[in-house]
Design an enzyme around this catalytic site. Structure first.
Site, PDB file in Angstrom:
ATOM      1  N   GLU A  76       0.990  -1.031   0.130  1.00 53.17           N
ATOM      2  CA  GLU A  76       0.022  -0.083  -0.080  1.00 53.17           C
ATOM      3  C   GLU A  76       0.881   1.216   0.001  1.00 53.17           C
ATOM      4  OE1 GLU A  76      -4.189   1.382   2.113  1.00 53.17           O
ATOM      5  OE2 GLU A  76      -3.276  -0.803   2.484  1.00 53.17           O
ATOM      6  N   GLU A  84      -2.774   0.781  13.327  1.00 51.38           N
ATOM      7  CA  GLU A  84      -3.854   1.010  12.403  1.00 51.38           C
ATOM      8  C   GLU A  84      -5.246   0.776  13.043  1.00 51.38           C
ATOM      9  OE1 GLU A  84      -5.283  -0.085   7.801  1.00 51.38           O
ATOM     10  OE2 GLU A  84      -4.024  -1.472   9.044  1.00 51.38           O
TER      11      GLU A  84
END
Length: 880
Positions: A474, A750
């Site tokens: 990502e 996260e």
């Protein structure tokens, strides 16, 4: 341009000096991309109460200022972002500038002069053209990395030399075998079709009379390598290329220019593959020894082909990516012979090894952020990123480090052929080399660890662009993450030029209708859940980066020109949201990501938060309208100011009519209502009580996602509920900040429950979306600075600041400092028995005020603090 009106005046304020002259270019390069640089400085003085009242700038072609242009005396109390008072610079032109200021005691002496040199400011200045290897074009997978070289002759001693260099891809460039800089992954990542950055290096010391060699290795990088979890290649182009222009001044007065052109030769070497996600592969047996030096026989190498000059060439104005720290990891050998390493903290970078072994023997390095239940690397959460570096030795001892990649990891494993000895290992941490400006400490070491984790996450994710994470497939510039984190980012590192560059790409990538893509630079993400969400942009909270980030930059650094530069994008985003409002003035028709990763949301559906996403979207419309109102008034757009103030008022009222009752039921709902001006003034106290009650009812556990978290603690302290704010901060149960610390986190996670209370990591339940280095929840650090320690700007750039410590919980002391544009401001407080002692330091040119915490009073005047040091003693308020 004016002639000097004060140059002949003697200095009357001999107590103050003008220092720290700087432009908006923070690259550290020898040249600037700005023909009319914006100018700033600082004041140095030992006396208290120093205020700037006016300034004068002189610009000259020589450091003696025998013939200069002057701004004349300009009334101003700010030291930042002043206009260039002379003719614009031409390409390659060198000028000198100096400043004197008028303080409350009169004019200071002139500062020492500062030098400024212009880069190549026009495409017509480029004689060079990009060169590439013809047979390297269109590779469907990472392959051998091209080597490019050219020799040239200098007939006399070089006395000055500038190398202007960039690439399609990422490059490492050398002259006579020596790197032209210690920058890595140049030129970074921008909206390549519209803006390509180059660097200007002073390479005089690398050149010699006679034969020289200019060489480069050019990897895929972001330009041609894998991007996103789809691992698309060739997103920007199907070939890498080098663009270089070397301009040399010789002792005999002649000039020599060497450019990338058809005379260059190309080949391949030991770097067999290099990819940002997958890592690199080297075979040292294939290294063409001496290829970077004069005299190398390149007759068997291929001729290069040229490409047109890229669009949007401009010099980088922000710091480069560099190795910023070196760590010696803990090392042990596993039963199967694998070497296991622990860096002690989660980092972004790579391993540098010294290994020895016979020719053909191998060394393989794998990376991960966490270990599995067997104590081995948990690599499944990297998804498609292999994160593996492989080396084949040529025989003997070699220094091994990867090229054109980076990894997010704390742990690594090294597997080798039986005859290989790994003699030494270091972890090289890489990041955009931003200057650290903020510090925080308190009496609770757990909170200090939390703050360190926030700083480490910012450093690990500020790499060319502000990314979401540095480890999996990502590593994108997600707008929602930086929206949440921007105020913190601006207080821990000097993020001004870095985020200014990113916002420039945001403005470029913004759609004609004003929608902001979810990631900047924009790359297609395919369909995202919910399926109706346009992948090109338009999500509340994410698109609001267009308003929130410029506002945070102006708040922290006071650069009006930067605010002006991004005003059009701010306005376009707000107009986009206006176009999507329903008849009742709310935004409920679009699918939204909402309060992403609310801890109560199903793991497989992180957008399904407890707070209505339409309410969240409407609240953000009001928030951005208010930020735009402030920007418009600052820039003199009075009609816009009235329009967007009315929009804020209408939208806030519409949101409250529709969701007022709902907002009181969630932490995010209350926080946004309070911080965005949604709740009417008459109901703020009740909403604050509701929020405090929610915190108590939830046992002090956090219940907010990406969009609510930055605002919940400020909302509590802003309504006087300091005890509940500290209860959230100091909670050690899941979910909570100190829960992460208790589980051994060294960066921000996260997900609040990335590691569950039983110590397990449920990868499948998290849908493979599980990063241990995501800075969004680190927004708490802004509150640590502004409320726990109590230091915040009131006027842009800390020209005026407030010292408002809010002691609470079990803390007995706290301190913070910020290197502002004026100098270092700091605050420190401690409680001993029945006395609260506060020390505040204001740099010259600033003023401040003190706000006593509830329950304490000071007998000293605190409504106005002058520059210098102040020591305040407060006593508990006694009831009569």
């Amino acid at each position: 341009m004016k002639t000097s009106s004060t140059a002949a005046l003697p200095a009357t304020d001999t107590t103050t000096r003008v220092t720290g002259l700087r432009t908006a270019d923070d690259s550290g390069l020898v040249a600037t991309p700005y023909p009319e640089p914006r100018l700033s400085w600082s004041l140095t003085s030992e006396r208290p109460g120093v205020l700037q009242r006016a300034y004068e700038i002189e610009v000259s072609a020589d450091p003696s200022f025998s013939d200069s242009a002057s701004s004349g005396a300009v009334e101003s109390d700010t030291v930042t972002d002043h206009p260039w008072p002379a003719q614009p610079l031409n390409s390659r032109e060198i000028r000198y500038w100096r400043v004197r200021v008028r303080t409350d005691l009169g004019w200071t002496g002139w500062s020492d002069p500062a030098r400024v040199e212009a880069a190549l400011l026009d495409d017509m200045d480029w004689v060079a053209r990009p060169v590439h290897v013809p047979d390297d074009r269109g590779r469907s997978s990472p392959g051998p990395v091209p080597l490019l070289r050219r020799e040239f002759h200098l007939p006399a001693e070089p006395v000055s030399a500038r190398l202007y260099v960039t690439s399609l891809g990422v490059h490492r460039t050398a002259i006579n075998g020596k790197p032209v800089s210690d920058d890595v992954l140049e030129p970074g990542w921008t909206s390549y079709p519209n803006r390509l950055l180059y660097s200007t290096y002073d390479v005089t010391g690398l050149l010699v009379p006679g034969t020289n060699a200019l060489s480069a290795t050019v990897g895929d990088g972001w330009y041609r390598g894998h991007l996103t979890w789809h691992k698309n290649r060739d997103v920007y182009g199907d070939t890498t290329a080098l663009l270089a222009q070397l301009e040399v001044g010789l002792a005999d007065g002649t000039r020599v220019t060497i450019t990338t052109d058809g005379r260059w030769r190309s080949g391949y070497g030991d770097l067999l593959a290099a990819d940002l996600y997958d890592g690199c592969e080297r075979d040292l047996r294939r290294k063409p020894h001496g290829w970077q030096l004069p005299g190398f026989d390149d007759r068997e190498w291929e001729p290069v082909a040229t490409l047109p000059l890229p669009a949007g060439l401009t010099q980088r104005a922000h710091p480069p990516v560099r190795v910023v720290q070196v760590i010696r990891p803990e090392r042990r050998t596993l039963p199967d012979g694998t070497i296991a390493l622990d860096a002690g903290e989660n980092v972004t970078g790579w391993l540098r090894l010294r290994a020895s072994g016979p020719a053909g023997s191998t060394v393989t390095v794998r990376h991960a952020e966490v270990l599995d239940s067997d104590g081995r690397l948990l690599t499944s959460i990297l998804r498609g990123a292999r994160a593996t570096d492989q080396y084949t030795l040529a025989g003997g001892t070699a220094e091994l480090r990867p090229e054109f990649t980076f990894h997010g990891f704390r742990y690594a494993e090294i597997a080798t052929s039986p005859a290989v000895t790994v003699e030494a290992v270091e972890v090289e941490v890489v990041a955009s080399d931003l200057r650290r400006i903020g510090e925080f400490r308190c009496s609770d070491e757990r909170v200090n660890t939390l703050y360190a984790n926030v700083v480490r996450s910012q450093r690990g994710n500020f790499l060319a662009v502000p990314t979401d994470c540095p480890q999996r497939d990502e590593r994108l510039g997600w707008t929602g993450d930086i929206m949440a984190f921007a105020p913190t980012a601006c207080a821990t590192f000097d993020s001004g030029s870095f985020l200014d560059s990113w916002l420039t790409d945001l403005r470029i990538e913004q759609r004609p209708d004003g929608a902001v893509p979810l990631v900047i630079p924009y790359v297609s993400l395919g369909e995202l859940p919910p399926a109706e969400l346009p992948h090109a942009g338009g999500a509340a909270g994410w698109g609001d980066a267009a308003t929130v980030v410029p506002a945070a930059l102006f708040d922290a650094y006071g650069r009006r020109s930067m605010l002006d530069r991004h005003y059009a994008a701010m306005r376009a985003w707000v107009e986009f949201t206006v176009d999507h409002l329903d008849e009742d003035g709310t935004w409920s028709g679009n699918a939204q990501l909402g309060d992403w990763l609310d801890p109560a949301a199903p793991p497989e559906d992180p957008a399904r938060a407890t707070t209505d996403s339409a309410y969240v979207a409407t609240a953000f419309v009001a928030h951005s309208a208010r930020l735009l109102t402030d920007a418009a008034r600052e820039l003199g757009h009075l009609d816009d100011g009235e329009r967007y103030e009315a929009l804020h008022r209408r939208t806030a009222q519409a949101a409250w009519r529709k969701w007022g009752d709902h907002a009181r039921t969630t932490q995010t709902g209350c926080a946004l209502a309070l911080e965005f001006g949604i709740a009417p003034a008459t109901e703020r106290a009740e909403v604050g009580k509701a929020l405090a009650g929610l915190v108590r009812a939830n046992g002090g556990r956090i219940a907010t996602g990406f969009l609510g978290t930055p605002f919940v603690l400020p909302a509590l302290t802003g309504t006087g509920h300091v005890d509940e704010a500290y209860r959230l901060l100091l909670n050690t149960e899941c979910p909570g900040w100190l829960y992460q610390v208790a589980r051994g986190a060294t960066t921000m996670w996260e997900r609040w429950d990335a590691i569950r209370p039983d110590g397990t990591i449920d990868v499948e339940k998290a849908g493979m979306m599980l990063s241990f280095n995501h800075y969004a929840y680190g927004a708490v650090a802004s509150w640590l600075h502004r409320s726990v320690a109590g230091l915040r700007p009131v006027a842009p750039g800390y020209r005026t600041m407030e010292f408002a410590p809010r002691p609470g919980g079990t803390l007995t002391s706290a301190e913070a400092s910020v290197t502002t544009p004026y100098g270092t401001a700091s605050v420190a407080w401690s409680i001993s028995r029945d006395t609260l002692t506060v020390e505040a330091v204001l740099p010259p040119g600033t003023t401040g005020r003190f706000s006593a915490p509830e329950g304490w009073h000071s007998t000293e005047a605190v409504d106005r603090l002058e520059s210098g040091s102040h020591l305040l003693s407060l006593r508990p308020v006694t009831s009569s």
